[in-house]
Design a protein around this motif. Structure first.
Motif, PDB file in Angstrom:
ATOM      1  N   PHE A  45       2.325   1.788  -3.513  1.00  0.00           N
ATOM      2  CA  PHE A  45       1.329   2.401  -4.398  1.00  0.00           C
ATOM      3  C   PHE A  45       1.116   3.866  -4.031  1.00  0.00           C
TER       4      PHE A  45
ATOM      5  N   PRO B 198      -4.326   4.173  -3.422  1.00  0.00           N
ATOM      6  CA  PRO B 198      -3.481   3.016  -3.073  1.00  0.00           C
ATOM      7  C   PRO B 198      -4.295   1.835  -2.543  1.00  0.00           C
TER       8      PRO B 198
ATOM      9  N   SER C 122       0.828  -1.203   0.000  1.00  0.00           N
ATOM     10  CA  SER C 122       0.000   0.000   0.000  1.00  0.00           C
ATOM     11  C   SER C 122       0.862   1.253   0.000  1.00  0.00           C
TER      12      SER C 122
END
Length: 418
Positions: free
Chosen positions: A145, A338, A142
């Motif tokens: 991203f 994300p 996460s």
């Protein structure tokens, strides 16, 4: 520990190749920012094309973009092609598109340039997000991203600022496309020199149609698709309908709506907050499951829509309320992007990451078609319709929350059965 060491310790621990990719993305997005807000003005005012022709030409990017997303996601999973080749082809096509646009003096070449750009961008997204997935694990995915989205936001913001400065200082609109083409060429060189193929050579390769058939039978993915389209529709409304609403209907004084300078300041505030809040927000959401993190994003969108309506109907266009609305929407944006990509990777088998990310990217294409279409219609209607549009958007969030709750329950049942 000095400031540099503290900053280094604060950054997430990710593969060095991802840092290189992030740097390349930032550079390419700077070039995109140069073009994004000024290309339409140039082709209408300088080249002499009609606004409807320019709108159709820019909109054609979504057509070729859909083709690019499907082809790019499929070939990114193929050992014969892989992520790296698709990224190289994407950068080359995008640079070629800028060459065409640089020398464009009529509608056919303008249309060709936009079709090529849409194809290049469509090929790019599934492949680049598959690279991020390949080089991360559950613990840092996460944040990786989030860093990629941060680079996108920062690059676009810098590009818009420098593009405006370049045009104001020189009036050299065609230089925008030259700079954008150079940025894609640099990105191509970065990938060629520093990013090896990340596709697992030992994974089982499936025929293209079989991979898509598996993805389109994945129940959690199918549940998420309508919510994902609504999220991207909200992002599109932010970029298209909101500026029209503020400039056409919302008065900062009895005789004046939001002027371009104030609008630029507000959206610079939004982009700046996206950059500053991206990592802190996504770190605070790591304690939640992906569906619940997305629910928090949806609630932020709902609050943002209320604040926009409040700006127009209650506070008589007070800029502070508009700024507060964009601040809340910045939080909604950085919570969504994300989390959605990480959810898609969580659902995808390793051998089908490109296909699943292609479907995710197609949701963006759908949202960016729906948003400008319905937003443009509403902003062309009387004031009561334009005001009520934001209340309708607020009520649509209830559907997103319901879908995400169903998804959370379904994923929980799957986890329990495993």
């Amino acid at each position: 520990m000095n400031l540099t060491q503290k900053f280094s310790a604060w950054l997430p621990r990710i593969d060095q190749r991802l840092w290189i990719l992030i740097f390349g993305r930032l550079l390419s997005q700077v070039g995109t920012g140069f073009v994004m807000f000024y290309a339409a003005v140039f082709f209408v005012n300088q080249v002499g094309l009609s606004p409807s022709a320019v709108g159709f030409g820019i909109g054609s990017e979504s057509i070729s973009g859909v083709v690019g997303r499907i082809v790019g996601g499929t070939l990114a999973d193929s050992p014969r092609w892989g992520r790296r080749k698709i990224l190289l082809i994407s950068a080359a096509i995008s640079a070629l598109a800028d060459v065409v646009l640089t020398f464009s003096h009529d509608f056919p070449t303008f249309l060709l340039g936009n079709l090529l750009m849409g194809l290049g961008v469509g090929l790019y997204w599934p492949a680049t997000e598959a690279v991020v997935a390949d080089l991360t694990n559950l613990q840092n995915r996460s944040e990786a991203f989030a860093l990629n989205r941060l680079a996108d936001s920062l690059g676009l913001g810098l590009g818009v600022v420098f593009g405006g400065w370049l045009i104001a200082a020189t009036g050299a609109y065609r230089a925008m496309f030259v700079i954008d083409g150079i940025s894609f060429t640099i990105f191509l060189a970065v990938i060629y020199k520093a990013i090896p193929e990340t596709l697992n050579p030992h994974q089982v390769s499936l025929p293209a149609l079989k991979g898509w058939a598996i993805a389109l039978r994945d129940r959690p993915l199918l549940i998420f698709i309508p919510a994902n389209i609504l999220f991207t529709t909200y992002l599109a409304l932010l970029n298209t309908a909101l500026p029209l609403y503020l400039t056409q209907f919302v008065s900062t004084t009895p005789a004046q709506t939001f002027n371009p300078a104030m609008l630029s300041l507000l959206f610079a505030w939004y982009i700046g907050l996206c950059v500053l809040c991206q990592l802190p927000v996504i770190r605070s959401l790591q304690r939640f499951s992906y569906p619940h993190a997305l629910m928090l994003s949806a609630l932020s969108w709902a609050l943002g829509f209320v604040l926009i309506w409040n700006t127009g109907r209650v506070t008589n266009g007070h800029p502070l309320w508009a700024g507060l609305a964009l601040a809340v929407m910045a939080i909604a944006t950085v919570a969504y992007t994300p989390s959605a990509s990480s959810l898609i990777i969580h659902l995808a088998p390793e051998s089908l990451r490109g296909v699943y990310l292609s479907i995710n990217s197609l949701c963006w294409a759908a949202g960016y078609f729906v948003g400008p279409t319905i937003g443009g219609w509403a902003m062309g209607e009387p004031r009561a319709v334009a005001d009520g549009f934001w209340i309708a958007a607020l009520f649509s969030v209830a559907g997103v929350l319901l879908i995400l709750q169903i998804l959370a329950q379904h994923m929980q049942r799957l986890q329990t059965s495993d």
